[in-house]
Design a protein around this motif. Structure first.
Motif, short mmCIF file in Angstrom:
data_model
loop_
_atom_site.label_atom_id
_atom_site.label_comp_id
_atom_site.label_asym_id
_atom_site.label_seq_id
_atom_site.Cartn_x
_atom_site.Cartn_y
_atom_site.Cartn_z
N LYS A 1 0.91 -1.33 0.08
CA LYS A 1 0.00 0.14 0.07
C LYS A 1 1.14 1.34 -0.02
N ARG B 1 2.18 2.49 2.54
CA ARG B 1 1.30 3.09 3.59
C ARG B 1 2.57 3.31 4.80
N SER C 1 -7.94 -0.71 3.58
CA SER C 1 -8.64 -0.48 2.10
C SER C 1 -7.53 -0.78 1.03
N ASN D 1 -6.13 -0.12 -1.49
CA ASN D 1 -5.61 0.90 -2.41
C ASN D 1 -4.08 1.50 -2.17
N GLU E 1 -16.16 4.31 3.92
CA GLU E 1 -15.42 3.59 4.99
C GLU E 1 -16.02 3.41 6.13
N TYR F 1 -7.63 10.11 0.64
CA TYR F 1 -8.60 9.51 -0.24
C TYR F 1 -8.87 10.36 -1.49
#
Ligand code: AMP
Ligand code: MG
Length: 239
Positions: free
Chosen positions: A48, A50, A136, A138, A173, A223
């Motif tokens: 991700k 992240r 999520s 993405n 979400e 987002y």
């Protein structure tokens, strides 16, 4: 890919092997891995892109399993019986003897947990002897996927399996509610504050988005679609 028995068994095999698979939930698609495994959880972060300091939500099927990892209270019980399974995430205190990977909650004392409503994912969770960390599916800061094709576009062959649950029902979400201190909402989502207030018979605060960043979902840059956006558009323009 159709979700017959053999695909769920395949997903089980990959997950038990610390691999990552995409799963449908009622909110958005998740990128799932064994929440007890450092290896699996680190794979999710790296796919991700992240930051490791942004903790993940852990998904459970049974309340009995959740109680092995975190401490529940009366408010949790009330909200659980009304809204779970469903799009409500609880931030709870983590138990000291929990088996959860320290990466899953960015080494915090608290942990975000929820019970997804999608039947395919419930079926999968019921066959596993560990919960699933599933943010999520993405790349960080991009839009969350609501169809299996969105996940495919984002990750291509980097993930071994996408369980197909069609288009997600809610497409938004989960609401995140913090129960570790005075109850507050950390992220608005699938369940409204008004509904939560009605069940608990009290006012609930939405945490000041700029003063106290407890969830990166509260940041202004999150987002984001990655292309220019026209606000209040009712009709498409040419091109
Ligand atoms: P996502 O997995 O992409 O839906 O995002 C999960 C959201 O939950 C992120 O905004 C996280 O920062 C937030 N979150 C996860 N764990 C915690 C926690 N222990 N305390 C506060 N927020 C959390
Ligand atoms: Mg996300």
């Amino acid at each position: 890919m159709k979700n017959n028995h053999s695909n769920i068994e395949k997903a089980k095999k990959y997950l038990t092997n610390n691999d990552v698979v995409a799963i449908p939930t009622e909110t958005v698609y998740g990128l799932a891995g064994n929440a007890y495994s450092n290896k699996a959880v680190k794979k999710i972060f790296s796919l991700k892109k992240r930051p490791l300091k942004n903790p993940l939500i852990v998904h459970y099927y049974r309340i009995k399993d959740l109680k092995q990892d975190c401490i529940v209270n009366e408010t949790f019980n009330k909200l659980y019986s009304k809204f779970c399974p469903g799009p409500l995430t609880f931030v709870l205190n983590k138990k000291k003897n929990s088996k959860l990977s320290k990466y899953v909650n960015a080494n915090k004392k608290t942990i975000a947990v929820r019970f997804p409503k999608n039947k395919i994912t419930q079926n999968l969770l019921s066959k596993l002897n560990f919960p699933l960390a599933a943010p999520s599916a993405n790349i960080s800061t991009k839009l969350s996927p609501v169809k299996p094709e969105d996940v495919k576009d984002e990750f291509g062959n980097k993930i071994k399996l996408i369980l197909d649950g069609g288009k997600t029902k809610i497409g938004l979400e989960s609401t995140i509610v913090d129960l570790t201190e005075k109850i507050s909402i950390l992220r608005p989502g699938g369940i409204t504050i008004e509904l939560l207030e009605k069940v608990l018979h009290r006012k609930i605060k939405l945490k000041n988005l700029l003063k106290n960043i407890k969830s990166p979902g509260q940041l202004g840059f999150h987002y984001s679609p990655g292309i220019p956006v026209r606000l209040n558009a009712k009709y498409p323009k040419k091109k």
